[in-house]
Design a protein around this motif. Structure first.
Motif, short mmCIF file in Angstrom:
data_model
loop_
_atom_site.label_atom_id
_atom_site.label_comp_id
_atom_site.label_asym_id
_atom_site.label_seq_id
_atom_site.Cartn_x
_atom_site.Cartn_y
_atom_site.Cartn_z
N GLN A 41 32.76 56.87 88.97
CA GLN A 41 32.66 55.83 90.00
C GLN A 41 33.43 54.62 89.50
O GLN A 41 33.17 54.13 88.39
N LEU A 42 34.37 54.13 90.28
CA LEU A 42 35.18 52.98 89.85
C LEU A 42 34.40 51.68 89.83
O LEU A 42 34.60 50.85 88.95
N ASN A 43 33.51 51.50 90.80
CA ASN A 43 32.76 50.24 90.87
C ASN A 43 31.90 50.09 89.62
O ASN A 43 30.98 50.86 89.38
N GLY A 44 32.23 49.11 88.79
CA GLY A 44 31.50 48.85 87.56
C GLY A 44 31.97 49.65 86.36
O GLY A 44 31.42 49.53 85.28
N TRP A 45 33.00 50.47 86.52
CA TRP A 45 33.52 51.30 85.42
C TRP A 45 33.96 50.41 84.26
O TRP A 45 34.67 49.43 84.45
N LYS A 46 33.55 50.75 83.05
CA LYS A 46 33.87 49.94 81.86
C LYS A 46 34.97 50.57 81.01
O LYS A 46 35.46 49.95 80.08
N GLY A 47 35.35 51.81 81.29
CA GLY A 47 36.39 52.47 80.51
C GLY A 47 37.78 52.06 80.96
O GLY A 47 37.96 51.12 81.74
N TYR A 48 38.79 52.79 80.49
CA TYR A 48 40.18 52.54 80.89
C TYR A 48 40.29 52.69 82.40
O TYR A 48 39.89 53.68 82.97
N ARG A 49 40.85 51.66 83.04
CA ARG A 49 40.87 51.65 84.51
C ARG A 49 42.24 51.87 85.11
O ARG A 49 42.38 52.00 86.31
N ALA A 50 43.28 51.89 84.31
CA ALA A 50 44.63 52.23 84.77
C ALA A 50 45.10 51.38 85.94
O ALA A 50 45.82 51.84 86.81
N GLY A 51 44.65 50.13 86.00
CA GLY A 51 45.07 49.25 87.08
C GLY A 51 44.27 49.41 88.36
O GLY A 51 44.57 48.78 89.36
N LEU A 52 43.26 50.27 88.34
CA LEU A 52 42.44 50.48 89.54
C LEU A 52 41.39 49.38 89.65
O LEU A 52 40.94 48.81 88.65
N ASP A 53 41.00 49.07 90.87
CA ASP A 53 40.00 48.04 91.15
C ASP A 53 38.61 48.57 90.82
O ASP A 53 38.15 49.53 91.45
N VAL A 54 37.93 47.97 89.85
CA VAL A 54 36.58 48.41 89.46
C VAL A 54 35.52 47.44 89.98
O VAL A 54 34.37 47.50 89.58
N ILE A 55 35.91 46.57 90.89
CA ILE A 55 34.97 45.59 91.46
C ILE A 55 34.83 45.76 92.96
O ILE A 55 33.73 45.82 93.48
#
Length: 105
Positions: A73-87
């Motif tokens: 799940q991207l929302n709140g993800w703490k790992g490597y995000r590769a420029g993806l929106d995690v908020i």
């Protein structure tokens, strides 16, 4: 520069003409170890030749992605995000993540 770090007084910056600068920048780049990679994945089945045709392969594509790594799940993800929106979910809600030989993918 002002968007990246607004506290830097841009008007006081000047070009650097030191003769060793290009060589030192090259050395710094050579020492840089990249441990994170991002890839875009498209799956075309036999007989498909166009990208949009691959969008109909949802079940087979999801099985393939699960083979590549774990869905996160991207929302709140703490790992490597590769420029993806995690908020704000502007780049989707999920992605695929894995680690391999010390690399984050």
């Amino acid at each position: 520069m002002s968007q990246v770090c607004p506290s830097i007084p841009i008007q006081s910056l000047e070009p650097c003409h030191h003769r060793d600068l290009p060589r030192e920048l090259e050395r710094m780049e050579e020492r840089q170890v990249i441990r994170c990679y991002k890839f875009g994945v498209v799956m075309l089945l036999p007989g498909q030749t166009l990208e949009y045709q691959g969008l109909t392969n949802t079940r087979a594509f999801m099985e393939f992605l699960e083979w590549l790594g774990e869905p996160v799940q991207l929302n709140g993800w703490k790992g490597y995000r590769a420029g993806l929106d995690v908020i704000g979910d502007t780049t989707g809600e999920t992605s695929v993540y894995t680690q391999w030989n010390g690399y984050q993918i």
